[in-house]
Design an enzyme around this catalytic site. Structure first.
Site, short mmCIF file in Angstrom:
data_model
loop_
_atom_site.label_atom_id
_atom_site.label_comp_id
_atom_site.label_asym_id
_atom_site.label_seq_id
_atom_site.Cartn_x
_atom_site.Cartn_y
_atom_site.Cartn_z
N GLU A 1 -33.87 -5.86 3.91
CA GLU A 1 -33.96 -4.19 3.82
C GLU A 1 -35.28 -3.84 4.86
O GLU A 1 -36.13 -3.09 4.53
CB GLU A 1 -34.27 -3.47 2.53
CG GLU A 1 -32.97 -3.79 1.72
CD GLU A 1 -32.99 -2.89 0.19
OE1 GLU A 1 -33.84 -2.30 -0.09
OE2 GLU A 1 -31.89 -3.01 -0.12
N GLU B 1 -26.75 -7.75 -2.25
CA GLU B 1 -27.09 -7.05 -3.39
C GLU B 1 -25.82 -5.79 -3.77
O GLU B 1 -25.68 -5.28 -2.97
CB GLU B 1 -28.29 -6.38 -3.18
CG GLU B 1 -29.54 -7.37 -2.97
CD GLU B 1 -31.00 -6.55 -2.85
OE1 GLU B 1 -31.12 -5.35 -3.33
OE2 GLU B 1 -31.86 -7.10 -2.39
O1 AHR Z 1 -32.63 -5.75 -6.52
C1 AHR Z 1 -33.59 -4.86 -6.62
C2 AHR Z 1 -34.26 -4.35 -5.29
O2 AHR Z 1 -33.36 -3.31 -4.71
C3 AHR Z 1 -34.27 -5.26 -4.17
O3 AHR Z 1 -35.66 -5.87 -4.39
C4 AHR Z 1 -34.22 -4.78 -2.76
O4 AHR Z 1 -33.70 -5.25 -1.99
C5 AHR Z 1 -33.18 -3.52 -3.32
O5 AHR Z 1 -33.74 -2.15 -2.86
#
Ligand code: AHR
Length: 551
Positions: free
Chosen positions: A215, A350
């Protein structure tokens, strides 16, 4: 809706008509599924069924790692119950150590004798969830007991390949090279290989997958896409390969931000062209969090509750989860304007629902939440989407494995349970490495009232694949009010036998707890076969798997 209205209301009627005239469908069915046994879409990478573990809340400390001296059964400090379950579902790949944590992590803190490892402030110390804690334990002050060696041990014990996320925000490119060297240089070849050997690991870890930042538009450095692109060039150029085909994964957009993708790829591909065949993946994150029914985009106010929700919230969450298909298509199209051969594939590292705090099994589990049937359907529809897009998606890791967001497991001290998501992964394991098949589903949309306005949601979606003589269909029936009589036709294959399993409950809020660990579990699905047709009733609000053995 009356059954005679079936085809008129069908969302995919156009596609279905192409085949249905050749078939004699039963008059009474609610949905038709046509599996085109001879129309492969691509191989479903087993890595689509991966997991994500971050140093956040209760994921590593309490979830994965209990320590070698713990009374809790463990192997080299790793919770045995977790290892056993991961082996059951086939665990191809695990991502670590973050997430946002990765861009604050110095891998050198996590090697060498555990007693000598420094204690650091965890990235998530700033989170409002952490502010609630009276006791600032390992979730806040990182003890580094779990580092690279322990993670590799975890992977080896589950049979998974490691996927490491490198720190691009606060470490140098040289330190990235050195982490690669620590992991991959041959036994005794370098000082770092000797250090690895001294820890009991003379043989290289052979880590192929490397995330380069996370990110990077946000917690990973707050970069503009052009800035991140030039960092990405620097970090990924002339990394020691030690004869491995390293696979670099770039940090993709915030949500479906196409601008980020265009500007990154333009920087890399237009003008001073970046030619690095190791650039293999473009990361996408998709959290389903906004249940405000269009009222706000506020990250805090928009979230819903994990356990208290009505049927409108149910559809709202599933609709948010379904957006993944659009994201995949949009990102793929944008990437293809520069990477015309589509060498770079999508990595959804994710995904999952994200609710407001309050349902975590322990206060220390930052972003911990309960997992209900609603989340099982969200997970299943996401996996089906990946299967349908097997040509585009090379990897996906569910966020996160244990005690966090879309967990498969909840653990606290000596208690450990599987959530409904575990059962989804168990059902869907049959797709790993299989040939994805084209499947057409036709059924009417579900109609319901959303705050007094008429609303609709798709009636049935799924994916199909073939491995040897076995065709597997998985599907989600999101209807909170009705089961579906489903008829499945196999084009190009003769049915020998069929069996099925369903994950369902008469309560859409159903979930497992430490006291009642088996409230949600799979049950046999009754099927019947007629020629090349298989019919079954898919329960209300369910995830279903049908396995057909071909003659
Ligand atoms: O999964 C939790 C968080 O969500 C992670 O650390 C991040 O990459 C995302 O914003």
């Amino acid at each position: 809706m009356q059954r005679r209205d079936f085809l008129r209301g069908s969302v995919m009627a156009g596609a279905a008509f192409a085949f249905s005239h050749r078939r004699l469908w039963a008059q009474s069915s609610d949905a038709h599924v046509e599996i085109l046994v001879n129309e492969p879409v691509g191989v479903i990478s087993p890595n689509i069924y991966g997991h994500f573990t971050e140093h956040i809340g209760g994921v590593i400390y309490d979830g994965v790692w209990v320590g070698p001296d713990s009374k809790i059964p463990n192997k080299y400090g790793i919770r045995s119950a977790l290892l056993d379950r991961l082996k059951e579902i086939g665990t191809p790949i695990i991502r670590w150590p973050g997430g946002c944590f990765a861009d604050s992590y110095d891998w050198k803190d996590g090697i060498g004798l555990a007693a000598n490892r420094p204690k650091r402030t965890n990235f998530w110390e700033v989170d409002p969830d952490a502010a609630r804690l009276h006791h600032k334990g390992s979730q806040i002050f990182e003890p580094n007991s779990f580092g690279t060696d322990e993670f590799i041990q975890f992977c080896r014990l589950t049979g998974a390949e490691p996927y490491l996320a490198a720190n691009l925000r606060s470490l140098s490119a040289l330190e990235f090279d050195h982490w690669v060297e620590y992991c991959n240089s041959p036994a005794g070849s370098t000082t770092l290989a000797e250090m690895r050997g001294a820890a009991g690991f003379p043989d290289p870890f052979r880590v192929r997958y490397w995330g380069v930042g996370n990110e990077s538009w946000g917690c990973g450095g707050n970069f503009a896409p052009e800035e991140y692109a030039s960092e990405f060039r620097r970090f990924t150029t002339w990394v020691p390969s030690f004869d491995l085909d390293l696979q670099f994964i770039g940090a993709g957009p915030n949500g479906n931000d196409i601008d980020w993708t265009h500007r990154f790829f333009e920087q890399l591909y237009v003008g001073h062209r970046y030619n690095n065949s190791s650039f293999a993946g473009w990361s996408v994150h998709h959290y389903s969090w906004n249940l405000s029914r269009g009222k706000t985009q506020d990250w805090i106010k928009g979230k819903g509750d994990a356990l208290t929700f009505d049927s409108v919230d149910w559809y709202e969450l599933l609709r948010e989860s379904s957006r993944i298909e659009q994201i995949l298509n949009d990102q793929w199209a944008a990437m293809g304007q520069y990477d015309t051969a589509h060498r770079v594939k999508l990595v959804v590292d994710e995904y999952g629902p994200w609710y407001r705090q309050g349902s975590e099994v322990d206060l220390t589990h930052i972003f911990g939440q309960q997992i209900t049937m609603r989340d099982a359907l969200a997970t299943a529809l996401t996996l089906d989407t990946f299967n349908r897009n097997a040509d585009k998606v090379m990897m996906a890791t569910c966020a996160q494995l244990v005690n966090n967001l879309n967990a498969l497991f909840l653990a606290h001290e000596d208690r450990f349970i599987s959530t409904p998501n575990f059962h989804v992964f168990a059902m869907y394991a049959a797709h790993q490495g299989a040939q994805a098949l084209r499947a057409e589903i036709s059924t009417p949309d579900i109609r319901y009232s959303r705050d007094g306005e008429p609303a609709r949601f798709w009636g049935l979606k799924g994916s199909a694949s073939r491995k040897g003589n076995t065709v597997t269909l998985t599907a989600v029936n999101p209807d909170v009010a009705r089961p579906k009589d489903v008829e499945i036709a196999l084009h190009g294959g003769k049915v020998k036998s069929a069996s099925g399993v369903a994950l369902a409950s008469n309560d859409i809020h159903a979930h497992n707890t430490f006291d009642q660990p088996d409230t949600v579990r799979t049950a046999k699905l009754d099927l019947s076969t007629r020629g090349d047709f298989v019919t079954a009733t898919f329960p209300t609000a369910s995830v279903v798997k049908v396995e057909v053995i071909l003659q």
